[in-house]
Write a protein that holds these residues in place. Sequence first.
Motif, PDB file in Angstrom:
ATOM      1  N   TRP A  66       0.910  -1.205  -0.136  1.00  0.00           N
ATOM      2  CA  TRP A  66       0.010   0.119  -0.085  1.00  0.00           C
ATOM      3  C   TRP A  66       0.838   1.318  -0.092  1.00  0.00           C
ATOM      4  O   TRP A  66       1.893   1.303   0.741  1.00  0.00           O
ATOM      5  CB  TRP A  66      -0.841   0.021   1.345  1.00  0.00           C
ATOM      6  N   VAL A  67       0.518   2.134  -0.708  1.00  0.00           N
ATOM      7  CA  VAL A  67       1.084   3.331  -0.818  1.00  0.00           C
ATOM      8  C   VAL A  67       0.154   4.621  -0.653  1.00  0.00           C
ATOM      9  O   VAL A  67      -0.920   4.606  -1.265  1.00  0.00           O
ATOM     10  CB  VAL A  67       1.746   3.784  -2.170  1.00  0.00           C
ATOM     11  N   GLY A  68       0.467   5.752   0.273  1.00  0.00           N
ATOM     12  CA  GLY A  68      -0.419   6.879   0.370  1.00  0.00           C
ATOM     13  C   GLY A  68       0.257   7.936   0.092  1.00  0.00           C
ATOM     14  O   GLY A  68       1.459   8.097   0.083  1.00  0.00           O
ATOM     15  N   ALA A  69      -0.190   8.691  -1.003  1.00  0.00           N
ATOM     16  CA  ALA A  69       0.451  10.045  -1.326  1.00  0.00           C
ATOM     17  C   ALA A  69      -0.451  11.281  -0.929  1.00  0.00           C
ATOM     18  O   ALA A  69      -1.547  11.405  -1.282  1.00  0.00           O
ATOM     19  CB  ALA A  69       0.816  10.057  -2.768  1.00  0.00           C
ATOM     20  N   LEU A  70       0.137  12.383  -0.578  1.00  0.00           N
ATOM     21  CA  LEU A  70      -0.572  13.460  -0.397  1.00  0.00           C
ATOM     22  C   LEU A  70      -0.155  14.614  -1.417  1.00  0.00           C
ATOM     23  O   LEU A  70       1.146  14.964  -1.128  1.00  0.00           O
ATOM     24  CB  LEU A  70      -0.563  14.151   1.002  1.00  0.00           C
ATOM     25  N   LEU A  71      -0.722  15.392  -2.287  1.00  0.00           N
ATOM     26  CA  LEU A  71      -0.243  16.058  -3.282  1.00  0.00           C
ATOM     27  C   LEU A  71      -0.917  17.339  -3.301  1.00  0.00           C
ATOM     28  O   LEU A  71      -2.317  17.335  -2.928  1.00  0.00           O
ATOM     29  CB  LEU A  71      -0.463  15.482  -4.664  1.00  0.00           C
ATOM     30  N   TYR A  72      -0.268  18.572  -3.670  1.00  0.00           N
ATOM     31  CA  TYR A  72      -1.002  19.633  -3.931  1.00  0.00           C
ATOM     32  C   TYR A  72      -0.866  19.882  -5.344  1.00  0.00           C
ATOM     33  O   TYR A  72      -0.068  19.709  -6.127  1.00  0.00           O
ATOM     34  CB  TYR A  72      -0.238  20.983  -3.548  1.00  0.00           C
ATOM     35  N   GLU A  73      -2.102  20.100  -5.931  1.00  0.00           N
ATOM     36  CA  GLU A  73      -2.237  20.345  -7.471  1.00  0.00           C
ATOM     37  C   GLU A  73      -2.898  21.788  -7.978  1.00  0.00           C
ATOM     38  O   GLU A  73      -3.926  22.351  -7.191  1.00  0.00           O
ATOM     39  CB  GLU A  73      -3.276  19.125  -7.917  1.00  0.00           C
ATOM     40  N   HIS A  74      -2.153  22.186  -8.969  1.00  0.00           N
ATOM     41  CA  HIS A  74      -2.389  23.519  -9.268  1.00  0.00           C
ATOM     42  C   HIS A  74      -3.321  23.344 -10.918  1.00  0.00           C
ATOM     43  O   HIS A  74      -2.667  22.808 -11.531  1.00  0.00           O
ATOM     44  CB  HIS A  74      -1.273  24.444  -9.639  1.00  0.00           C
ATOM     45  N   HIS A  75      -4.646  23.792 -10.866  1.00  0.00           N
ATOM     46  CA  HIS A  75      -5.434  23.511 -12.086  1.00  0.00           C
ATOM     47  C   HIS A  75      -5.513  24.697 -13.025  1.00  0.00           C
ATOM     48  O   HIS A  75      -5.402  25.663 -12.439  1.00  0.00           O
ATOM     49  CB  HIS A  75      -6.855  23.161 -11.885  1.00  0.00           C
ATOM     50  N   MET A  76      -5.575  24.397 -14.349  1.00  0.00           N
ATOM     51  CA  MET A  76      -5.615  25.504 -14.968  1.00  0.00           C
ATOM     52  C   MET A  76      -6.443  25.191 -16.247  1.00  0.00           C
ATOM     53  O   MET A  76      -6.643  23.702 -16.836  1.00  0.00           O
ATOM     54  CB  MET A  76      -4.096  25.777 -15.676  1.00  0.00           C
ATOM     55  N   ASN A  77      -7.149  26.051 -16.911  1.00  0.00           N
ATOM     56  CA  ASN A  77      -8.232  25.480 -17.809  1.00  0.00           C
ATOM     57  C   ASN A  77      -7.637  25.443 -19.064  1.00  0.00           C
ATOM     58  O   ASN A  77      -6.429  26.318 -19.417  1.00  0.00           O
ATOM     59  CB  ASN A  77      -9.284  26.606 -17.995  1.00  0.00           C
ATOM     60  N   ILE A  78      -8.051  24.577 -20.166  1.00  0.00           N
ATOM     61  CA  ILE A  78      -7.651  24.597 -21.361  1.00  0.00           C
ATOM     62  C   ILE A  78      -8.721  25.176 -22.079  1.00  0.00           C
ATOM     63  O   ILE A  78      -9.726  24.728 -22.336  1.00  0.00           O
ATOM     64  CB  ILE A  78      -7.379  23.206 -21.936  1.00  0.00           C
ATOM     65  N   ARG A  79      -8.606  26.583 -22.658  1.00  0.00           N
ATOM     66  CA  ARG A  79      -9.694  27.261 -23.060  1.00  0.00           C
ATOM     67  C   ARG A  79     -10.090  26.697 -24.266  1.00  0.00           C
ATOM     68  O   ARG A  79     -11.568  27.256 -24.718  1.00  0.00           O
ATOM     69  CB  ARG A  79      -9.207  28.757 -23.281  1.00  0.00           C
ATOM     70  N   GLU A  80      -9.743  26.094 -25.196  1.00  0.00           N
ATOM     71  CA  GLU A  80     -10.220  25.603 -26.378  1.00  0.00           C
ATOM     72  C   GLU A  80     -11.159  24.606 -26.238  1.00  0.00           C
ATOM     73  O   GLU A  80     -11.800  24.244 -27.202  1.00  0.00           O
ATOM     74  CB  GLU A  80      -9.034  25.277 -27.265  1.00  0.00           C
ATOM     75  N   PHE A  81     -10.837  23.731 -25.129  1.00  0.00           N
ATOM     76  CA  PHE A  81     -12.147  22.590 -24.816  1.00  0.00           C
ATOM     77  C   PHE A  81     -12.618  22.716 -23.452  1.00  0.00           C
ATOM     78  O   PHE A  81     -12.155  22.770 -22.485  1.00  0.00           O
ATOM     79  CB  PHE A  81     -11.255  21.266 -24.912  1.00  0.00           C
ATOM     80  N   GLU A  82     -13.835  23.318 -23.686  1.00  0.00           N
ATOM     81  CA  GLU A  82     -14.740  23.427 -22.350  1.00  0.00           C
ATOM     82  C   GLU A  82     -14.724  22.210 -21.555  1.00  0.00           C
ATOM     83  O   GLU A  82     -15.062  21.042 -22.070  1.00  0.00           O
ATOM     84  CB  GLU A  82     -16.138  23.790 -22.802  1.00  0.00           C
ATOM     85  N   GLY A  83     -14.386  22.423 -20.565  1.00  0.00           N
ATOM     86  CA  GLY A  83     -14.531  21.271 -19.375  1.00  0.00           C
ATOM     87  C   GLY A  83     -13.321  20.566 -19.147  1.00  0.00           C
ATOM     88  O   GLY A  83     -13.272  19.593 -18.444  1.00  0.00           O
ATOM     89  N   LEU A  84     -12.132  20.694 -19.979  1.00  0.00           N
ATOM     90  CA  LEU A  84     -10.985  20.108 -19.890  1.00  0.00           C
ATOM     91  C   LEU A  84     -10.130  21.158 -19.362  1.00  0.00           C
ATOM     92  O   LEU A  84      -9.975  22.292 -19.410  1.00  0.00           O
ATOM     93  CB  LEU A  84     -10.667  19.781 -21.116  1.00  0.00           C
ATOM     94  N   GLU A  85      -9.241  20.630 -18.398  1.00  0.00           N
ATOM     95  CA  GLU A  85      -8.340  21.184 -17.643  1.00  0.00           C
ATOM     96  C   GLU A  85      -7.021  20.357 -17.407  1.00  0.00           C
ATOM     97  O   GLU A  85      -7.324  19.037 -17.391  1.00  0.00           O
ATOM     98  CB  GLU A  85      -8.659  21.848 -16.308  1.00  0.00           C
ATOM     99  N   TRP A  86      -5.956  20.847 -17.261  1.00  0.00           N
ATOM    100  CA  TRP A  86      -4.526  20.411 -16.775  1.00  0.00           C
ATOM    101  C   TRP A  86      -4.290  20.704 -15.552  1.00  0.00           C
ATOM    102  O   TRP A  86      -4.830  21.699 -15.038  1.00  0.00           O
ATOM    103  CB  TRP A  86      -3.579  20.473 -17.895  1.00  0.00           C
ATOM    104  N   TYR A  87      -3.485  19.957 -14.728  1.00  0.00           N
ATOM    105  CA  TYR A  87      -2.850  20.463 -13.509  1.00  0.00           C
ATOM    106  C   TYR A  87      -1.672  19.869 -13.443  1.00  0.00           C
ATOM    107  O   TYR A  87      -1.000  18.969 -14.008  1.00  0.00           O
ATOM    108  CB  TYR A  87      -3.753  19.972 -12.296  1.00  0.00           C
ATOM    109  N   ILE A  88      -0.719  20.620 -12.286  1.00  0.00           N
ATOM    110  CA  ILE A  88       0.525  20.023 -12.053  1.00  0.00           C
ATOM    111  C   ILE A  88       0.826  20.228 -10.654  1.00  0.00           C
ATOM    112  O   ILE A  88       0.095  21.171  -9.955  1.00  0.00           O
ATOM    113  CB  ILE A  88       1.706  21.160 -12.825  1.00  0.00           C
ATOM    114  N   GLY A  89       1.565  19.529 -10.227  1.00  0.00           N
ATOM    115  CA  GLY A  89       1.615  19.638  -8.584  1.00  0.00           C
ATOM    116  C   GLY A  89       2.889  18.723  -8.005  1.00  0.00           C
ATOM    117  O   GLY A  89       3.528  18.075  -8.634  1.00  0.00           O
TER     118      GLY A  89
END
Length: 165
Positions: A66-89
């Motif tokens: 078993w592995v547990g990971a606690l992450l912070y993620e910064h979300h950004m919209n992809i303007r060309e596709f409504e409802g789609l976003e990417w994140y990095i963290g």
Amino acid sequence: MKKLVLVSVLALVLFLVESRESKAQVGAYNTMIGVTGGTNVGGTVKQFISEQGAIDLLVYNRWKGWVGALLYEHHMNIREFEGLEWYIGGGAHYGMWKDGKGEPPWVYKIDQDYNVFGVDAIVGLEYNINRSNFYVGCYWKPAYNFEEFTKLWEDEAAFTLRYSF
């Protein structure tokens, strides 16, 4: 290793500097729960703490441990596709394999317990299905372990299915 440290530092700076872009999707939910499947199988709980910032807890099974990971993620919209976003963290993880029950690839003896801890980076995509409460996504999560025998895990990737409320 120097590249991983540099990428982690750059990601941390990005997280600390909040973007001024608006995020329509976050207004629709604060918490998401779901499942992950890929090189790991488990669950996830994501809680937004700001307009674009989220804390994500991943708990998953890998190599019969078993592995547990606690992450912070910064979300950004992809303007060309409504409802789609990417994140990095990034964040941290802890994993355990019990005596005789799991055999991670680095194990030479299965008669002892193994534990690992380290830092993670994550990059992913998330898509809202027809403006509903369901989201599908995928991510890649390389990790560096501070244990002498494990070092870099660069193969962790999974798909996610989440429900928001």
